[in-house]
Design an enzyme around this catalytic site. Structure first.
Site, PDB file in Angstrom:
ATOM      1  N   ASP A  63       8.107  35.181  68.061  1.00 44.89           N
ATOM      2  CA  ASP A  63       7.579  34.368  69.163  1.00 44.89           C
ATOM      3  C   ASP A  63       7.411  32.956  68.612  1.00 44.89           C
ATOM      4  OD1 ASP A  63       5.382  34.499  67.524  1.00 44.89           O
ATOM      5  OD2 ASP A  63       3.990  35.196  69.059  1.00 44.89           O
ATOM      6  N   TYR A 120      10.394  41.085  71.880  1.00 48.79           N
ATOM      7  CA  TYR A 120       9.189  40.844  71.076  1.00 48.79           C
ATOM      8  C   TYR A 120       8.203  42.007  71.225  1.00 48.79           C
ATOM      9  CZ  TYR A 120       4.848  38.906  69.374  1.00 48.79           C
ATOM     10  OH  TYR A 120       3.679  38.730  68.683  1.00 48.79           O
ATOM     11  N   GLU A 149      -0.315  43.885  73.938  1.00 46.56           N
ATOM     12  CA  GLU A 149       0.848  42.995  73.886  1.00 46.56           C
ATOM     13  C   GLU A 149       1.179  42.445  75.266  1.00 46.56           C
ATOM     14  OE1 GLU A 149       1.970  41.789  71.194  1.00 46.56           O
ATOM     15  OE2 GLU A 149       0.837  43.140  69.908  1.00 46.56           O
TER      16      GLU A 149
END
Ligand code: ADE
Length: 389
Positions: free
Chosen positions: A152, A134, A51
């Protein structure tokens, strides 16, 4: 864990959120791309690394870097114990190097404050450097299969199209609405891991932004999509005004010593490409430095430029906020030792954190095709404007 929404929202087409999420979850297994971080079972540290790399960078650019990074730092302890130079070197070419530093800091905090275990609670995750809403949601849901929303650019677009919500580009309600909707849906899902990843995948591969055409024929939600029914898919989301880009002009000097090594310097610890290594490079906003400034810059480093200077080539490197023009000039060493902690002679860039722009500058001096002018360059794919794919 995020709070469960008070009441499940009614869907645009009258189905329950549970029914909507099942459709996407059923679609995902056959549609999912094989990506190296999609292991079974998921490893939370691997998810954290993936991520961090995927923030502002396309999947295709991350794949190789991720694999090499995990091979070099297989566990969170390995990353926490690494030097910053090694971490930056393994991040080379991915751009946005601040992310590498923040990931490194997060790994250290996981080791010192969390017994080396990646937390599963999104609020705790968000206390780690570089972990925003996120990323926390992605790790909680994907690595731990717990309900936490993710939003996102891809997810926002999918949800807005599904509901036919054409928010104005500067409407702050759009963000709030998307997070609320993403939360309602993930709480209604059978598997938060599958649902959230399917949502990302749908945005990245099917419900794509202009100028590409959305592949509605492959969409599990095509039958319930309001934008599709209303013919507004290409207007949602409304396009944002393009970010204004600054122009930076860089002269890079390629000097080799008698052993064929070349001189490199480390950039300052803040600003563009902070802490990365590069050929000695003189930068100016907007315009090229004049010849005298370039010669002074070279002389301070014990380098000489032929008269006239020998251009090895030029190219342009673009980021979201900058257009960086490079001119690479050949130089030769005149004084013996100009080494310092942040300046040294090396045989190659291997093992150093180097931007892709500087890899390109060096390549102009050592590969055929010297003297070429090339534009535009590789673009480190800022997600805010070009979504991850
Ligand atoms: N973008 C952000 N996170 C991602 C993931 N886990 N898989 C694919 N694309 C992503």
């Amino acid at each position: 864990m995020t709070a469960r929404p008070a009441s499940p929202a009614a869907s645009p087409t009258g189905s329950t959120d549970a029914a909507i999420t099942r459709e996407l979850e059923a679609w995902f297994p056959a549609a999912a791309r094989a990506l190296p971080w999609r292991t079974s079972p998921r490893d939370p540290y691997n998810a954290l690394v993936a991520e961090a790399m995927l923030q502002q960078t396309q999947v295709s650019r991350v794949i190789d870097r991720y694999t090499a990074f995990i091979a070099r730092f297989p566990r969170v302890n390995d990353l926490a114990g690494a030097s910053e130079g090694d971490v930056l070197a393994m991040w080379s070419g991915l751009g946005y190097y601040r992310r590498a530093r923040l990931l490194h800091a997060a790994a250290k905090a996981i080791v010192t404050d969390h017994h080396g275990v990646v937390p599963h609670d999104p609020e705790v995750l968000r206390s780690l450097q570089g972990v925003g809403r996120y990323t926390a949601g992605a790790i909680t849901s994907i690595a731990f299969d717990r309900p936490a929303p993710i939003v996102d650019g891809n997810v926002r677009r999918v949800l807005m199209r599904l509901h036919g919500r054409a928010f104005a580009p500067d409407d702050r309600d759009a963000e709030r609405w998307a997070w609320t909707r993403a939360s309602e849906l993930v709480h209604a899902s059978a598997s938060p891991a599958v649902f959230n990843e399917a949502l990302m995948e749908l945005g990245a591969t099917v419900c794509v932004p202009p100028p590409a055409a959305p592949r509605c024929d492959q969409c599990p939600w095509a039958g319930r999509c309001n934008a599709r029914r209303e013919g507004t898919t290409n207007q949602i989301p409304a396009p944002k005004a393009a970010a204004k880009q600054r122009v930076v002009c860089c002269i890079s000097l390629l000097a080799r010593d008698a052993r064929g090594r070349f001189l490199v310097e480390q950039r300052p610890s803040s600003g563009m490409w902070a802490g990365m290594w590069q050929l000695p490079t003189l930068e100016r906003e907007t315009r090229w430095p004049d010849d005298a400034a370039i010669r002074d810059f070279a002389a301070i480093r014990g380098l000489n430029l032929p008269t006239p200077a020998e251009p090895l080539g030029t190219f342009t490197h673009q980021t979201t906020h900058r257009i960086v023009r490079f001119r690479v000039l050949a130089a030769s060493p005149i004084a013996c030792n100009r080494k310092s902690a942040s300046r040294t002679w090396v045989d190659s860039f291997d093992g150093l954190g180097v931007s892709s722009a500087q890899q390109r500058a060096l390549a102009l001096g050592i590969t055929p095709g010297r003297g070429q002018t090339t534009t535009p360059s590789s673009r480190p794919t800022p997600a805010r404007r070009s979504p991850r794919r």
